[in-house]
Write a protein that holds these residues in place. Structure first.
Motif, PDB file in Angstrom:
ATOM      1  N   GLY A   1       0.810  -1.209   0.000  1.00  0.00           N
ATOM      2  CA  GLY A   1       0.000   0.000   0.000  1.00  0.00           C
ATOM      3  C   GLY A   1       0.846   1.262   0.000  1.00  0.00           C
ATOM      4  N   LEU A   2       1.967   1.219   0.728  1.00  0.00           N
ATOM      5  CA  LEU A   2       2.854   2.379   0.768  1.00  0.00           C
ATOM      6  C   LEU A   2       3.515   2.603  -0.580  1.00  0.00           C
ATOM      7  CD1 LEU A   2       4.104   4.607   2.486  1.00  0.00           C
ATOM      8  CD2 LEU A   2       5.922   2.991   3.091  1.00  0.00           C
ATOM      9  N   GLY A   3       3.917   1.522  -1.213  1.00  0.00           N
ATOM     10  CA  GLY A   3       4.529   1.621  -2.538  1.00  0.00           C
ATOM     11  C   GLY A   3       3.544   2.180  -3.555  1.00  0.00           C
ATOM     12  N   LEU A   4       2.315   1.732  -3.486  1.00  0.00           N
ATOM     13  CA  LEU A   4       1.278   2.232  -4.383  1.00  0.00           C
ATOM     14  C   LEU A   4       0.978   3.699  -4.110  1.00  0.00           C
ATOM     15  CD1 LEU A   4      -0.609   1.348  -6.641  1.00  0.00           C
ATOM     16  CD2 LEU A   4      -2.284   0.742  -4.909  1.00  0.00           C
ATOM     17  N   LEU A   5       1.029   4.073  -2.849  1.00  0.00           N
ATOM     18  CA  LEU A   5       0.790   5.461  -2.474  1.00  0.00           C
ATOM     19  C   LEU A   5       1.907   6.380  -2.976  1.00  0.00           C
ATOM     20  CD1 LEU A   5      -1.180   7.238  -0.889  1.00  0.00           C
ATOM     21  CD2 LEU A   5       0.231   6.878   1.129  1.00  0.00           C
ATOM     22  N   LEU A   6       3.143   5.900  -2.942  1.00  0.00           N
ATOM     23  CA  LEU A   6       4.279   6.703  -3.422  1.00  0.00           C
ATOM     24  C   LEU A   6       4.364   6.726  -4.942  1.00  0.00           C
ATOM     25  CD1 LEU A   6       7.052   5.715  -0.884  1.00  0.00           C
ATOM     26  CD2 LEU A   6       5.757   7.843  -0.992  1.00  0.00           C
ATOM     27  N   LEU A   7       3.737   5.764  -5.611  1.00  0.00           N
ATOM     28  CA  LEU A   7       3.764   5.706  -7.065  1.00  0.00           C
ATOM     29  C   LEU A   7       3.040   6.898  -7.702  1.00  0.00           C
ATOM     30  CD1 LEU A   7       4.769   3.890  -9.320  1.00  0.00           C
ATOM     31  CD2 LEU A   7       2.550   2.764  -9.301  1.00  0.00           C
ATOM     32  N   GLY A   8       2.003   7.410  -7.060  1.00  0.00           N
ATOM     33  CA  GLY A   8       1.250   8.551  -7.604  1.00  0.00           C
ATOM     34  C   GLY A   8       2.082   9.813  -7.729  1.00  0.00           C
ATOM     35  N   PRO A   9       2.679  10.315  -6.631  1.00  0.00           N
ATOM     36  CA  PRO A   9       3.514  11.512  -6.749  1.00  0.00           C
ATOM     37  C   PRO A   9       4.745  11.298  -7.622  1.00  0.00           C
ATOM     38  CG  PRO A   9       2.868  11.179  -4.476  1.00  0.00           C
ATOM     39  CD  PRO A   9       2.430   9.968  -5.239  1.00  0.00           C
ATOM     40  N   ALA A  10       5.337  10.104  -7.544  1.00  0.00           N
ATOM     41  CA  ALA A  10       6.511   9.839  -8.381  1.00  0.00           C
ATOM     42  C   ALA A  10       6.123   9.843  -9.857  1.00  0.00           C
ATOM     43  CB  ALA A  10       7.138   8.507  -7.993  1.00  0.00           C
ATOM     44  N   GLY A  11       4.975   9.271 -10.184  1.00  0.00           N
ATOM     45  CA  GLY A  11       4.503   9.292 -11.567  1.00  0.00           C
ATOM     46  C   GLY A  11       4.181  10.697 -12.043  1.00  0.00           C
ATOM     47  N   ALA A  12       3.617  11.516 -11.157  1.00  0.00           N
ATOM     48  CA  ALA A  12       3.297  12.902 -11.523  1.00  0.00           C
ATOM     49  C   ALA A  12       4.571  13.690 -11.799  1.00  0.00           C
ATOM     50  CB  ALA A  12       2.493  13.562 -10.407  1.00  0.00           C
ATOM     51  N   VAL A  13       5.579  13.505 -10.960  1.00  0.00           N
ATOM     52  CA  VAL A  13       6.856  14.201 -11.176  1.00  0.00           C
ATOM     53  C   VAL A  13       7.501  13.724 -12.471  1.00  0.00           C
ATOM     54  CG1 VAL A  13       9.203  14.450 -10.277  1.00  0.00           C
ATOM     55  CG2 VAL A  13       7.249  14.695  -8.743  1.00  0.00           C
ATOM     56  N   GLY A  14       7.447  12.415 -12.718  1.00  0.00           N
ATOM     57  CA  GLY A  14       8.017  11.886 -13.958  1.00  0.00           C
ATOM     58  C   GLY A  14       7.297  12.402 -15.192  1.00  0.00           C
ATOM     59  N   LEU A  15       5.982  12.462 -15.153  1.00  0.00           N
ATOM     60  CA  LEU A  15       5.208  12.978 -16.279  1.00  0.00           C
ATOM     61  C   LEU A  15       5.492  14.458 -16.503  1.00  0.00           C
ATOM     62  CD1 LEU A  15       2.979  12.571 -18.417  1.00  0.00           C
ATOM     63  CD2 LEU A  15       1.328  13.238 -16.655  1.00  0.00           C
ATOM     64  N   TYR A  16       5.562  15.219 -15.418  1.00  0.00           N
ATOM     65  CA  TYR A  16       5.871  16.644 -15.543  1.00  0.00           C
ATOM     66  C   TYR A  16       7.244  16.835 -16.187  1.00  0.00           C
ATOM     67  CZ  TYR A  16       7.079  21.411 -14.326  1.00  0.00           C
ATOM     68  OH  TYR A  16       7.479  22.713 -14.391  1.00  0.00           O
ATOM     69  N   TRP A  17       8.229  16.101 -15.737  1.00  0.00           N
ATOM     70  CA  TRP A  17       9.588  16.243 -16.274  1.00  0.00           C
ATOM     71  C   TRP A  17       9.635  15.819 -17.741  1.00  0.00           C
ATOM     72  CZ3 TRP A  17      13.529  19.005 -15.317  1.00  0.00           C
ATOM     73  CH2 TRP A  17      14.757  18.721 -15.904  1.00  0.00           C
ATOM     74  N   MET A  18       8.932  14.752 -18.102  1.00  0.00           N
ATOM     75  CA  MET A  18       8.904  14.304 -19.487  1.00  0.00           C
ATOM     76  C   MET A  18       8.263  15.356 -20.398  1.00  0.00           C
ATOM     77  SD  MET A  18       7.097  10.942 -21.112  1.00  0.00           S
ATOM     78  CE  MET A  18       5.467  11.659 -20.952  1.00  0.00           C
ATOM     79  N   LEU A  19       7.126  15.925 -19.977  1.00  0.00           N
ATOM     80  CA  LEU A  19       6.470  16.963 -20.786  1.00  0.00           C
ATOM     81  C   LEU A  19       7.306  18.228 -20.860  1.00  0.00           C
ATOM     82  CD1 LEU A  19       2.780  16.517 -19.618  1.00  0.00           C
ATOM     83  CD2 LEU A  19       3.766  15.903 -21.828  1.00  0.00           C
ATOM     84  N   TYR A  20       7.964  18.575 -19.765  1.00  0.00           N
ATOM     85  CA  TYR A  20       8.828  19.753 -19.757  1.00  0.00           C
ATOM     86  C   TYR A  20       9.966  19.578 -20.754  1.00  0.00           C
ATOM     87  CZ  TYR A  20      12.082  23.286 -18.089  1.00  0.00           C
ATOM     88  OH  TYR A  20      12.942  24.340 -18.024  1.00  0.00           O
ATOM     89  N   ARG A  21      10.608  18.437 -20.738  1.00  0.00           N
ATOM     90  CA  ARG A  21      11.720  18.183 -21.661  1.00  0.00           C
ATOM     91  C   ARG A  21      11.221  18.117 -23.101  1.00  0.00           C
ATOM     92  NH1 ARG A  21      16.388  19.236 -20.910  1.00  0.00           N
ATOM     93  NH2 ARG A  21      17.121  17.488 -22.102  1.00  0.00           N
ATOM     94  N   TYR A  22      10.036  17.551 -23.318  1.00  0.00           N
ATOM     95  CA  TYR A  22       9.505  17.418 -24.678  1.00  0.00           C
ATOM     96  C   TYR A  22       9.195  18.787 -25.287  1.00  0.00           C
ATOM     97  CZ  TYR A  22       6.462  16.036 -28.518  1.00  0.00           C
ATOM     98  OH  TYR A  22       5.896  15.877 -29.758  1.00  0.00           O
ATOM     99  N   TYR A  23       8.553  19.649 -24.521  1.00  0.00           N
ATOM    100  CA  TYR A  23       8.130  20.931 -25.072  1.00  0.00           C
ATOM    101  C   TYR A  23       9.192  22.004 -24.994  1.00  0.00           C
ATOM    102  CZ  TYR A  23       3.461  19.215 -25.792  1.00  0.00           C
ATOM    103  OH  TYR A  23       2.391  18.506 -26.250  1.00  0.00           O
ATOM    104  N   ARG A  24      10.093  21.927 -24.049  1.00  0.00           N
ATOM    105  CA  ARG A  24      11.124  22.954 -23.933  1.00  0.00           C
ATOM    106  C   ARG A  24      12.297  22.700 -24.867  1.00  0.00           C
ATOM    107  NH1 ARG A  24      11.088  27.838 -22.036  1.00  0.00           N
ATOM    108  NH2 ARG A  24      13.251  27.528 -21.639  1.00  0.00           N
ATOM    109  N   ASN A  25      12.713  21.460 -25.029  1.00  0.00           N
ATOM    110  CA  ASN A  25      13.844  21.110 -25.888  1.00  0.00           C
ATOM    111  C   ASN A  25      15.053  21.993 -25.610  1.00  0.00           C
ATOM    112  OD1 ASN A  25      12.905  18.943 -27.301  1.00  0.00           O
ATOM    113  ND2 ASN A  25      12.089  20.145 -28.981  1.00  0.00           N
TER     114      ASN A  25
END
Length: 88
Positions: A6-30
């Motif tokens: 349950g703790l791992g699943l709970l930490l997966l949400g914020p970690a996934g959000a940070v990863g998605l934000y960083w991926m979109l930032y790198r994609y659009y900023r170049n």
């Protein structure tokens, strides 16, 4: 009972959000692929010159006039021209 799953699943949400934000930032900023205009471009400035035809013709001070002289806001028939079909 262990609550590690349950703790791992709970930490997966914020970690996934940070990863998605960083991926979109790198994609659009170049930032690693973009052109550095300030460093890679040379612009040679020339002195500002004027000709006799460049002269001051009018000056407007303040905001006394509520509309521009010669506007055609009310005369919509004059503003909008009907397109003609010359194929017929």
């Amino acid at each position: 009972m262990s609550d590690d799953g349950g703790l791992g699943l709970l930490l997966l949400g914020p970690a996934g959000a940070v990863g998605l934000y960083w991926m979109l930032y790198r994609y659009y900023r170049n930032t690693d692929k973009s052109h550095a205009f300030e460093r890679e471009t040379v612009v040679e400035a020339q002195p500002v010159t004027g000709a006799e035809r460049d002269r001051k013709v009018d000056e407007v001070k303040g905001t006394q006039a509520s509309q521009i002289r010669g506007n055609n806001v009310g005369d919509f028939r004059k503003r909008v021209q009907r397109m003609r079909d010359d194929t017929g």
